[in-house]
Design a protein around this motif. Structure first.
Motif, PDB file in Angstrom:
ATOM      1  N   PRO A  35       0.842  -1.198   0.000  1.00 54.56           N
ATOM      2  CA  PRO A  35       0.000   0.000   0.000  1.00 54.56           C
ATOM      3  C   PRO A  35       0.872   1.241   0.000  1.00 54.56           C
ATOM      4  CG  PRO A  35       0.020  -1.003   2.167  1.00 54.56           C
ATOM      5  CD  PRO A  35       0.777  -1.926   1.255  1.00 54.56           C
ATOM      6  N   SER A  36       0.239   2.397   0.097  1.00 50.18           N
ATOM      7  CA  SER A  36       0.986   3.650  -0.040  1.00 50.18           C
ATOM      8  C   SER A  36       1.907   3.915   1.142  1.00 50.18           C
ATOM      9  CB  SER A  36       0.012   4.825  -0.201  1.00 50.18           C
ATOM     10  OG  SER A  36      -0.829   4.928   0.939  1.00 50.18           O
ATOM     11  N   THR A  43      -3.418   7.235  -1.346  1.00 44.66           N
ATOM     12  CA  THR A  43      -2.389   8.261  -1.431  1.00 44.66           C
ATOM     13  C   THR A  43      -3.067   9.620  -1.480  1.00 44.66           C
ATOM     14  OG1 THR A  43      -0.949   6.749  -2.656  1.00 44.66           O
ATOM     15  CG2 THR A  43      -0.377   9.066  -2.697  1.00 44.66           C
ATOM     16  N   PRO A  44      -3.034  10.449  -0.432  1.00 49.40           N
ATOM     17  CA  PRO A  44      -2.344  10.136   0.826  1.00 49.40           C
ATOM     18  C   PRO A  44      -3.151   9.178   1.688  1.00 49.40           C
ATOM     19  CG  PRO A  44      -3.463  12.244   0.992  1.00 49.40           C
ATOM     20  CD  PRO A  44      -3.640  11.782  -0.432  1.00 49.40           C
ATOM     21  N   ARG A  55     -10.954   6.100  12.130  1.00 50.81           N
ATOM     22  CA  ARG A  55     -10.333   5.051  11.313  1.00 50.81           C
ATOM     23  C   ARG A  55      -9.093   5.610  10.635  1.00 50.81           C
ATOM     24  NH1 ARG A  55     -10.511   3.618   5.873  1.00 50.81           N
ATOM     25  NH2 ARG A  55     -11.866   5.393   5.458  1.00 50.81           N
ATOM     26  N   THR A  56      -8.052   4.819  10.625  1.00 52.28           N
ATOM     27  CA  THR A  56      -6.816   5.157   9.925  1.00 52.28           C
ATOM     28  C   THR A  56      -6.432   3.972   9.056  1.00 52.28           C
ATOM     29  OG1 THR A  56      -6.045   6.580  11.730  1.00 52.28           O
ATOM     30  CG2 THR A  56      -4.380   5.748  10.211  1.00 52.28           C
ATOM     31  N   ASP A  57      -6.090   4.237   7.785  1.00 49.43           N
ATOM     32  CA  ASP A  57      -5.555   3.137   6.953  1.00 49.43           C
ATOM     33  C   ASP A  57      -4.525   3.685   5.989  1.00 49.43           C
ATOM     34  OD1 ASP A  57      -6.578   3.682   4.267  1.00 49.43           O
ATOM     35  OD2 ASP A  57      -8.545   3.159   5.020  1.00 49.43           O
ATOM     36  N   ASN A  58      -3.736   2.780   5.418  1.00 45.90           N
ATOM     37  CA  ASN A  58      -2.607   3.183   4.581  1.00 45.90           C
ATOM     38  C   ASN A  58      -2.747   2.724   3.138  1.00 45.90           C
ATOM     39  OD1 ASN A  58      -2.330   0.451   5.065  1.00 45.90           O
ATOM     40  ND2 ASN A  58      -0.128   0.501   5.350  1.00 45.90           N
TER      41      ASN A  58
END
Length: 374
Positions: A222-223, A249-250, A243-246
């Motif tokens: 992932p980014s 982009t960004p 919620r946080t995820d990667n």
């Protein structure tokens, strides 16, 4: 015509006004009581909705934990080697990356809410997901930094990740060049190889050199970070579930999911080694479960979750200066069948008893782990 037939007297008008005012006061009191009851009911409905949405989101993603991570490539890993050159895309700090293959990791918050981190090889919600491509090493590596000679490069991409596993060891590398006709994968440091350490780092830290027959798995990163990661946490200041995820982009950071979520507690469902039957529920604390080892995370087969949602309606105490009794300590002690002893109202706002609460709990089996027979 008599004077009496010409209208009301002042006394009669005043009596009528008094009667009307009394009737208006009664009507307003009834209306106020009805409005309070309506706000209480609607506030409870809001808490029910917010809690249901929060639980659904967490449960849905937790059920998908480990998507693409049930490959036999890393199922036998007892030690993992990984690296970040300090680039923001891999964490921002140079040195060992500390890759964790646990599909779900709970961070115990103590008297504060817990945090749930969900991992997989890619975002299962994207239609671009591809199951990691597997191949084997065709020639032995003379040193850890040597190129990878493989049986096939299908499914491997420039800039993608490759996980090499053999005899209990796993190494995470980044592909910097694919030689299709020669069936070679380069993993050089610098440039696009932010996950690849220099040769002297590998030698100093005893990175393994794999022999022919080692298994490889290629997958796109992932980014931000080598594995797809989604985190659910509660902002204790705003009491929002975030919620946080990667994957983007960004990357998404602290995106609000729903409001008025006051507490979140979770536990691991643990099975004996080589079993799929949960026989113990444990907090994410202590030497073993605060940060499970590669061997221990394979024993995690389920997660149980409990959360508390609050109504937005503030309900005044019965008398000025009196304590609120909308929610009592006795009520709070019965919020969950198993988490009542870990829900800590000590960190709630001082007027927390002036609100109503809804509690939710569920058990989520980690089906990708179970189906993978890990």
């Amino acid at each position: 015509m008599k004077a009496r037939d010409q209208g009301f007297s002042l006394v009669e008008i005043m009596v009528g006004l008094v009667i009307g005012m009394i009737a208006m006061i009664v009507i307003m009191q009834v209306f106020d009581l009805s409005e309070k009851q309506k706000r209480t009911t609607s506030g409870g409905a809001d808490a029910q909705s917010n809690g249901a949405i929060a639980l659904y989101m967490i449960e849905r993603d937790t059920r998908m934990a480990g998507w693409g991570m049930d490959s036999a490539v890393y199922a036998s890993c007892d030690s993992a080697y990984s690296y970040c050159d300090g680039s923001e895309a891999c964490g921002g700090e140079a040195g060992a990356l500390g890759v964790n293959f646990a599909p779900v990791q709970i961070t115990d918050g103590g008297t504060n809410p817990d945090t749930i981190t969900i991992r997989s090889f890619a975002d299962p919600n994207l239609d671009t997901f591809k199951y990691p491509a597997s191949t084997v090493l065709s020639k032995s590596m003379p040193q850890p930094s040597a190129e990878l000679n493989v049986n096939s490069v299908a499914g491997c991409i420039d800039g993608g990740m490759v996980l090499v596993a053999q005899a209990g060891s796993c190494t995470l590398m980044q592909i910097t060049q694919i030689q299709g006709s020669a069936l070679k994968l380069q993993h050089n440091p610098g440039g696009s190889g932010i996950y690849n350490p220099p040769a002297n780092y590998q030698n100093t830290n005893n990175w393994p050199a794999y022999t022919a027959g080692a298994t490889l798995s290629c997958f796109p990163p992932p980014s931000s970070g080598p594995l797809y990661r989604k985190v659910y946490a509660i902002d204790t200041a705003s009491r929002q579930l975030q919620r946080t995820d990667n994957t983007l982009t960004p990357a998404v950071t602290d995106e609000p999911v729903t409001a008025e979520i006051f507490d979140l507690q979770a536990q691991y469902g643990i099975a004996p080694a080589a079993s799929q039957t949960v026989d113990e529920w444990v907090d994410a604390t202590g030497a073993t479960w605060a940060n499970p080892s590669l061997a221990d995370w394979k024993r995690i087969k389920a997660v149980r979750i409990a959360l508390v949602a609050r109504s937005t309606q503030y309900e005044k105490p019965a008398a000025p200066g009196a304590a609120c009794t909308t929610t009592t300590d006795e009520m709070a002690a019965k919020w969950a069948s198993w988490a009542d002893d870990v829900f800590s109202t000590d960190n709630y706002p001082g007027d927390w008893r002036c609100y109503r609460y809804k509690t939710f709990e569920t058990v989520v089996p980690l089906r990708n782990v179970i189906w993978g027979n890990l």
